[in-house]
Design an enzyme around this catalytic site. Sequence first.
Site, PDB file in Angstrom:
ATOM      1  N   HIS A   1       1.855   4.666  -2.857  1.00 30.23           N
ATOM      2  CA  HIS A   1       2.031   6.112  -2.669  1.00 30.23           C
ATOM      3  C   HIS A   1       3.417   6.551  -3.142  1.00 30.23           C
ATOM      4  O   HIS A   1       3.559   7.570  -3.826  1.00 30.23           O
ATOM      5  CB  HIS A   1       1.876   6.462  -1.190  1.00 30.23           C
TER       6      HIS A   1
ATOM      7  N   HIS B   1       3.813   6.731  -6.810  1.00 28.06           N
ATOM      8  CA  HIS B   1       3.080   7.868  -7.364  1.00 28.06           C
ATOM      9  C   HIS B   1       3.988   9.093  -7.453  1.00 28.06           C
ATOM     10  O   HIS B   1       3.915   9.881  -8.404  1.00 28.06           O
ATOM     11  CB  HIS B   1       1.874   8.165  -6.472  1.00 28.06           C
TER      12      HIS B   1
ATOM     13  N   HIS C   1       0.832  -1.202   0.000  1.00 27.57           N
ATOM     14  CA  HIS C   1       0.000   0.000   0.000  1.00 27.57           C
ATOM     15  C   HIS C   1       0.870   1.257   0.000  1.00 27.57           C
ATOM     16  O   HIS C   1       0.704   2.143  -0.861  1.00 27.57           O
ATOM     17  CB  HIS C   1      -0.911  -0.013   1.237  1.00 27.57           C
ATOM     18  N   GLU C   2       1.784   1.323   0.946  1.00 25.79           N
ATOM     19  CA  GLU C   2       2.632   2.513   1.032  1.00 25.79           C
ATOM     20  C   GLU C   2       3.536   2.644  -0.191  1.00 25.79           C
ATOM     21  O   GLU C   2       3.833   3.757  -0.636  1.00 25.79           O
ATOM     22  CB  GLU C   2       3.464   2.481   2.317  1.00 25.79           C
TER      23      GLU C   2
END
Length: 695
Positions: free
Chosen positions: A470, A473, A466-467
């Site tokens: 980020h 991105h 999940h992290e």
Amino acid sequence: MNQNPLLVPIDTLIDYAVVQPAHIEPAVKTLIEETRNAIEQAASPQTPATWESLIDPVETVSGRLWRAWSVAGHLNAVVNTPELRQAYNQCLPLITEFSTWIGLHKGLYTQYQRLHNSPEFAQLPAVRQRIIELALRDFRLSGVELEGEAREQYAQICDDEAQASQKFSENVLDAIDQWFFLVEDAARLEGIPADVCDAAKADAEKNGQTGWRLTLKMPCYLPVMQYAKDRSLRETLYRAYGTIASEQGDTRFDNTPLIEQLLDLRAREAGLLGFANFAQMRLETRMADTADQVLDFLRELAAKAKPHAQRDLAQLQAFGRETLGIDRLEPWDNAYVSERLREARYAYSEDEIKQYFTEPNVVAGLFGVAKTLFGVEVRDTGLTAWHPDARVLEVLRDGEPCGHLMLDLYARQGKQSGAWVDSERTRRRANGQLQTPVVYLTCNFTPPANGKPALLTHDDVITLFHEAGHALHALLSTVDDPGASAFASVEWDAIELPSQFMENFCWEWKVVTQMSSHVSTGEPLPRALFDKLLAARNYQSGMQTVRQIEFSLFDMRIHNQANGLPIADVMQTLNDVRNEVAVLFPPEWHRFPHNFSHLFAGGYGAGYYSYKWAEVLSADAYAAFEETALTTESGEPDTLNAETGRRFRDEILAVGGARPAAESFRAFRGRDAQVDALLRHSGMSESAADNAQPA
């Protein structure tokens, strides 16, 4: 003192090993002054209202200021000391005042208006036009059109909000850091995994104690709640965690007045800017249009999830009663009974699974996925960071360096709990030179012990992926202007799209095979055990879904008010929300809001719904990989489709905030998002014909 490491040129990597608390205030003051001068020059009516004269010079100098402040904030979160906290808090009012000054600077606002209204504007690339339009919006949301007393009130509110949020965060950190429970009788630890007990024993020894020191940090707290057979021990930790930073716990860290203060300040801020409430103000920068639209979305989703949640709870209660002899489930029983039911139903435990997920292999597997899908490679730089556990990695995209990733994965004293990503430096191209991003990825996993690598639960693996979404991105951006970077301008309710999207690959057999390796034998996770894990993927998904909806509704309702709320009304609102959507109800003394840092210290106020909103986007985006999956020789679908991965990279990750998130999603998917994939992935697809969609 040698050269201040926070004042090195922006294209130079900061040497974290030499950064001291004493460096922070001089650097911040110097850089504020330099940036203030650049802004005054840019805001002068004599300065041409062009991109090169107005925006570039300010971006050049302000980039150094915000990098230095990001470093200070990061260190304050991951290696907190009294000296560092003092240095940070001394500078916080300076930064807040300066940020408010920029937002209220009518001369700068006028220059942006001149540029927007000039013939040159039409000649600018679309991304720069968008940056200017977003800047004008943000000026208005920063009170630039306020006059007189209202202007002064606004500045004071901004300062008070920053101070209150920081204090809220400190109270949570201190309440968790200073609480412990010393167990001296080994029998009370029955059921708790050996590695957790070993860590607790080592922690006790480090603190000059005999026995096992249990804490409220997740690598300790969660396994105790899941595995401790001692019911009173579970109750002790549950009560401590449920009263963090409240009048029901250590009253030195009570966040009650800060919650009331922040809600009052936010309502007053919104009122000064002409909004009915804080939620309405926040939604000016989101995909969602109104609070009612968000509330309707959440309630429609709750209507589909609650029957599944009620079924989950009924099964849990029956198992507790019939198998474990627990006639009435107390809140401190839920995690324990849930884990026993999982073991009984699927014949595995999380402790068994985590023996296969060593941190080095999981990290290597993560980067393997990133390489296949996005052309990403990483190499260790060997550079020192702020702690021996932290690593500095260089990231390459299609063989070309595109940034640095700083990994800090283990829990420790003085480190904020949770997991998050932030950026130290943003991609920028100026004067023919490319400045690549530097990104922090922080988690709180159980550290290595007894000469063995750290072991991650499958939930930990999901958190890491999940992290990483980020981080990717920011790292894979091809946007050359910081004003359109992902973290600067992607709508908040779409920012979770890449992170939640990446979670899906933790459930793919090919990925799991590549990143699993038993801590003792080196064998990958057996297929039979993976099948059990997969079968349990939606275990209690109904309860998990309504829990997230509960948080989101609570957040939106307390911020959808014309005025602040006393704590009694805050708690009553939470109770009302629970009566509407929840199936689990904590004791009256439970103080969940006092530890809800997302809302009161993390920027998610009136925005927690973003997790569910973006989950619709992420599930639908992942469905594109399911649709283009190749079939392996064993008949397995292989979703690691490089062509689809490159499209996701180029249409979602690379463009950051260069265009509205809805446009980026349509560019990738060919249509607006639909909720069907989320319901199917969550095991609630019988209601797939649904119109509740965010985009």
